[in-house]
Scaffold this motif. Structure first.
Motif, mmCIF file in Angstrom:
data_model
loop_
_atom_site.group_PDB
_atom_site.id
_atom_site.type_symbol
_atom_site.label_atom_id
_atom_site.label_comp_id
_atom_site.label_asym_id
_atom_site.label_seq_id
_atom_site.Cartn_x
_atom_site.Cartn_y
_atom_site.Cartn_z
ATOM 1 N N LEU A 37 0.605 -1.240 -0.003
ATOM 2 C CA LEU A 37 0.010 -0.146 -0.180
ATOM 3 C C LEU A 37 1.135 1.193 -0.280
ATOM 4 C CD1 LEU A 37 -2.679 -1.441 2.201
ATOM 5 C CD2 LEU A 37 -3.173 -0.655 -0.134
ATOM 6 N N ALA A 38 2.021 1.757 0.558
ATOM 7 C CA ALA A 38 3.019 2.389 0.571
ATOM 8 C C ALA A 38 3.424 2.826 -0.533
ATOM 9 C CB ALA A 38 4.337 1.834 1.781
ATOM 10 N N GLU A 39 4.185 1.363 -0.997
ATOM 11 C CA GLU A 39 4.253 1.404 -2.611
ATOM 12 C C GLU A 39 3.678 2.234 -3.392
ATOM 13 O OE1 GLU A 39 6.143 -1.467 -5.612
ATOM 14 O OE2 GLU A 39 5.227 -1.927 -4.853
ATOM 15 N N GLU A 40 2.256 1.821 -3.272
ATOM 16 C CA GLU A 40 0.574 2.273 -4.318
ATOM 17 C C GLU A 40 1.133 3.592 -4.057
ATOM 18 O OE1 GLU A 40 -2.816 0.337 -4.012
ATOM 19 O OE2 GLU A 40 -1.441 -1.434 -4.202
ATOM 20 N N ARG A 41 0.921 4.173 -2.562
ATOM 21 C CA ARG A 41 0.426 5.975 -2.713
ATOM 22 C C ARG A 41 2.256 6.047 -2.963
ATOM 23 N NH1 ARG A 41 -0.954 3.521 2.537
ATOM 24 N NH2 ARG A 41 1.164 3.985 3.077
ATOM 25 N N ALA A 42 2.995 5.744 -2.467
ATOM 26 C CA ALA A 42 4.485 6.998 -3.399
ATOM 27 C C ALA A 42 4.076 6.928 -4.295
ATOM 28 C CB ALA A 42 5.880 6.146 -2.759
ATOM 29 N N LYS A 43 4.160 5.616 -4.789
ATOM 30 C CA LYS A 43 3.773 5.563 -7.015
ATOM 31 C C LYS A 43 2.870 6.673 -7.440
ATOM 32 C CE LYS A 43 5.121 1.130 -8.163
ATOM 33 N NZ LYS A 43 5.075 0.324 -8.839
ATOM 34 N N LYS A 44 1.943 6.931 -6.773
ATOM 35 C CA LYS A 44 0.983 7.936 -7.206
ATOM 36 C C LYS A 44 0.860 9.307 -6.906
ATOM 37 C CE LYS A 44 -4.403 9.617 -5.939
ATOM 38 N NZ LYS A 44 -5.472 9.348 -5.383
ATOM 39 N N ARG A 45 1.563 9.753 -5.596
ATOM 40 C CA ARG A 45 2.129 10.444 -5.335
ATOM 41 C C ARG A 45 3.390 11.769 -6.523
ATOM 42 N NH1 ARG A 45 2.740 9.321 0.374
ATOM 43 N NH2 ARG A 45 4.811 9.972 -0.064
ATOM 44 N N LEU A 46 4.147 10.414 -6.793
ATOM 45 C CA LEU A 46 5.190 11.129 -8.122
ATOM 46 C C LEU A 46 4.715 11.089 -9.064
ATOM 47 C CD1 LEU A 46 8.102 8.345 -6.847
ATOM 48 C CD2 LEU A 46 8.052 10.829 -7.019
ATOM 49 N N SER A 47 3.519 10.913 -9.584
ATOM 50 C CA SER A 47 2.464 11.085 -10.870
ATOM 51 C C SER A 47 1.522 12.408 -11.246
ATOM 52 C CB SER A 47 1.898 9.797 -10.837
ATOM 53 O OG SER A 47 0.554 9.750 -10.243
ATOM 54 N N GLU A 48 1.768 12.785 -9.933
ATOM 55 C CA GLU A 48 0.795 12.989 -9.751
ATOM 56 C C GLU A 48 1.546 15.013 -10.000
ATOM 57 O OE1 GLU A 48 -0.425 13.737 -5.757
ATOM 58 O OE2 GLU A 48 -2.051 12.556 -5.315
ATOM 59 N N LYS A 49 0.844 15.700 -11.017
ATOM 60 C CA LYS A 49 1.666 17.011 -11.377
ATOM 61 C C LYS A 49 1.123 18.291 -10.050
ATOM 62 C CE LYS A 49 1.670 16.472 -16.000
ATOM 63 N NZ LYS A 49 2.603 15.316 -16.619
#
Length: 134
Positions: free
Chosen positions: A97-109
């Motif tokens: 879950l932490a990995e998914e959250r981090a990937k999402k934050r990195l993809s946000e403009k």
């Protein structure tokens, strides 16, 4: 008797590891590093990773280590880091879950804290890696 070093790992939350070791492998932002007995005096900054060490009895041990600093002098390896986890302490679902959250934050403009997100991703990936290898 094989030459050895004394490894001491301490964390902010008072976890501590003390072992006589013949090898430590961890990672800095420049890549993997191995520390052997008689290593030159050094100060090394580390990133979240799986740190592996071979104890003086020949057993290989792996643990998650967060960002930290290693001070090496006279066969003494002092590793200060934010946190450590043995494989059995890691919750794999939570790490995913932490990995998914981090990937999402990195993809946000417009994300203003990409370094924090990158470090969170490194921590999550290292925890997943160590858990899958037990």
């Amino acid at each position: 008797m094989e030459k050895q070093s004394k490894l001491t790992i301490v964390t902010n939350d008072n976890k501590k590891v003390e072992e006589a070791v013949v090898s430590v492998v961890t990672e800095s932002d420049e890549g993997k590093i191995e520390i052997l007995p008689n290593h030159t005096k050094s100060i090394i900054s580390t990133i979240p990773t799986v740190t592996t060490f071979i104890s003086s009895d020949g057993k290989e041990k792996n643990l998650f280590t967060s960002s930290g600093i290693i001070y090496i002098d006279n066969n003494s390896i002092k590793f200060c880091c934010d946190s450590i986890n043995w494989p059995e302490e890691i919750d794999l679902d939570r790490a995913k879950l932490a990995e998914e959250r981090a990937k999402k934050r990195l993809s946000e403009k417009g994300n203003t804290d990409t370094e924090r997100a990158k470090n969170a991703l490194l921590r999550a990936k290292a925890r997943i890696e160590i858990k899958k290898n037990i």
